[in-house]
Each structure stands twice: as structure tokens, then as C-alpha cells.
Scaffold this motif. Structure first.
Motif, mmCIF file in Angstrom:
data_model
loop_
_atom_site.group_PDB
_atom_site.id
_atom_site.type_symbol
_atom_site.label_atom_id
_atom_site.label_comp_id
_atom_site.label_asym_id
_atom_site.label_seq_id
_atom_site.Cartn_x
_atom_site.Cartn_y
_atom_site.Cartn_z
ATOM 1 N N THR A 238 -5.900 7.440 6.590
ATOM 2 C CA THR A 238 -5.422 6.472 7.974
ATOM 3 C C THR A 238 -4.211 6.957 8.695
ATOM 4 O O THR A 238 -3.231 6.782 7.918
ATOM 5 C CB THR A 238 -5.441 5.183 7.784
ATOM 6 N N ASP A 239 -4.357 7.243 9.813
ATOM 7 C CA ASP A 239 -3.064 7.503 10.655
ATOM 8 C C ASP A 239 -2.295 6.353 10.568
ATOM 9 O O ASP A 239 -2.578 5.288 11.271
ATOM 10 C CB ASP A 239 -3.407 8.339 12.053
ATOM 11 N N HIS A 240 -1.092 6.314 10.315
ATOM 12 C CA HIS A 240 -0.326 5.170 9.977
ATOM 13 C C HIS A 240 0.550 4.880 11.482
ATOM 14 O O HIS A 240 1.195 3.994 11.427
ATOM 15 C CB HIS A 240 0.661 5.122 9.067
ATOM 16 N N ASP A 241 0.452 5.796 12.626
ATOM 17 C CA ASP A 241 1.074 5.530 13.764
ATOM 18 C C ASP A 241 0.483 4.408 14.400
ATOM 19 O O ASP A 241 -0.691 3.932 14.598
ATOM 20 C CB ASP A 241 1.125 6.825 14.584
ATOM 21 N N GLY A 242 1.211 3.238 14.753
ATOM 22 C CA GLY A 242 0.736 2.047 15.445
ATOM 23 C C GLY A 242 0.165 0.849 14.336
ATOM 24 O O GLY A 242 0.030 0.088 14.816
ATOM 25 N N LEU A 243 0.277 1.202 13.045
ATOM 26 C CA LEU A 243 0.136 0.301 12.056
ATOM 27 C C LEU A 243 1.184 -0.487 11.859
ATOM 28 O O LEU A 243 2.327 -0.078 11.877
ATOM 29 C CB LEU A 243 -0.291 0.928 10.825
ATOM 30 N N PRO A 244 0.927 -1.900 11.823
ATOM 31 C CA PRO A 244 2.207 -2.824 11.123
ATOM 32 C C PRO A 244 2.477 -2.508 9.714
ATOM 33 O O PRO A 244 2.000 -1.974 8.946
ATOM 34 C CB PRO A 244 1.437 -4.115 11.452
ATOM 35 N N LYS B 289 0.646 -0.277 7.204
ATOM 36 C CA LYS B 289 1.214 0.927 6.285
ATOM 37 C C LYS B 289 1.331 0.642 4.720
ATOM 38 O O LYS B 289 1.204 1.687 4.137
ATOM 39 C CB LYS B 289 2.757 1.304 7.110
ATOM 40 N N ALA B 290 1.657 -0.572 4.492
ATOM 41 C CA ALA B 290 1.885 -0.910 2.932
ATOM 42 C C ALA B 290 0.427 -0.599 2.376
ATOM 43 O O ALA B 290 0.303 0.075 1.208
ATOM 44 C CB ALA B 290 2.288 -2.253 2.877
ATOM 45 N N GLN B 291 -0.472 -0.934 2.907
ATOM 46 C CA GLN B 291 -2.179 -0.554 2.345
ATOM 47 C C GLN B 291 -2.166 0.892 2.379
ATOM 48 O O GLN B 291 -2.780 1.311 1.355
ATOM 49 C CB GLN B 291 -3.117 -1.302 3.148
ATOM 50 N N GLN B 292 -1.865 1.423 3.237
ATOM 51 C CA GLN B 292 -2.341 2.946 3.394
ATOM 52 C C GLN B 292 -1.412 3.627 2.261
ATOM 53 O O GLN B 292 -1.810 4.506 1.425
ATOM 54 C CB GLN B 292 -1.670 3.578 4.649
ATOM 55 N N ARG B 293 0.045 3.255 2.214
ATOM 56 C CA ARG B 293 0.830 3.924 1.021
ATOM 57 C C ARG B 293 0.138 3.348 -0.443
ATOM 58 O O ARG B 293 0.013 4.141 -1.273
ATOM 59 C CB ARG B 293 2.383 3.330 1.018
ATOM 60 N N ALA B 294 -0.481 2.179 -0.667
ATOM 61 C CA ALA B 294 -0.963 1.821 -1.838
ATOM 62 C C ALA B 294 -2.212 2.536 -2.124
ATOM 63 O O ALA B 294 -2.492 3.046 -3.370
ATOM 64 C CB ALA B 294 -1.285 0.244 -2.031
ATOM 65 N N ALA B 295 -2.807 2.820 -1.249
ATOM 66 C CA ALA B 295 -4.276 3.617 -1.343
ATOM 67 C C ALA B 295 -3.705 5.282 -1.742
ATOM 68 O O ALA B 295 -4.411 5.580 -2.848
ATOM 69 C CB ALA B 295 -5.019 3.625 -0.147
ATOM 70 N N GLY B 296 -2.705 5.655 -1.433
ATOM 71 C CA GLY B 296 -2.169 6.860 -1.623
ATOM 72 C C GLY B 296 -1.835 7.015 -3.089
ATOM 73 O O GLY B 296 -1.936 7.969 -3.628
ATOM 74 N N ALA B 297 -1.093 5.708 -3.570
ATOM 75 C CA ALA B 297 -0.532 5.926 -4.840
ATOM 76 C C ALA B 297 -1.728 5.791 -5.902
ATOM 77 O O ALA B 297 -1.937 6.531 -6.884
ATOM 78 C CB ALA B 297 0.213 4.672 -5.150
#
Length: 61
Positions: free
Chosen positions: A50-56, A6-14
Motif C-alpha cells: 500500500t502506498d503510504h503517502d497520505g496515510l495517517p 503507516k503502522a499497519q503497512q510497516r507491520a505487514a512488511g515485517a
């Protein structure tokens, strides 16, 4: 490339937001700044969508 946490997904979004001019590049920090510098808008979009459901929350390197 899909986000691995989830952290990687948020960083990519920023970083994607900055690439599109929606936020200021100077406001980026850490991983999002590195992603902004090294990835294309298409790569960032794929990672951010990326769907963040199920991601650590975070992944150890």
C-alpha cells in the motif's frame, strides 16, 4: 486489503519478511506477529505494498 495506516503497512512488511524467511519469526512482536499467524503471503504482500503517502501514522480502533 489495503493498509489503513503507516503502522499497519510497516507491520505487514515485517510479517511478510518473516513469511519469506528473510527475518526470524521470533523477532516479530505485536501486530506483525498476529498478521504472520493469520494472513497469507499474498494478503501480506497486498497490505505491505500500500502506498503510504497520505496515510495517517496510526488509526484508532
Amino acid at each position: 486489503m489495503k493498509a489503513q495506516s503507516k503502522a499497519q503497512q510497516r507491520a505487514a512488511g515485517a510479517a511478510l519478511s518473516a513469511k519469506r524467511g528473510e527475518t526470524k519469526v521470533k523477532d516479530l512482536q505485536g501486530a506483525s506477529k498476529d498478521m504472520y499467524d493469520s494472513m497469507s503471503e499474498d494478503e501480506l504482500e497486498e497490505m505491505a505494498s500500500t502506498d503510504h503517502d497520505g496515510l495517517p501514522d496510526e488509526v484508532d480502533d
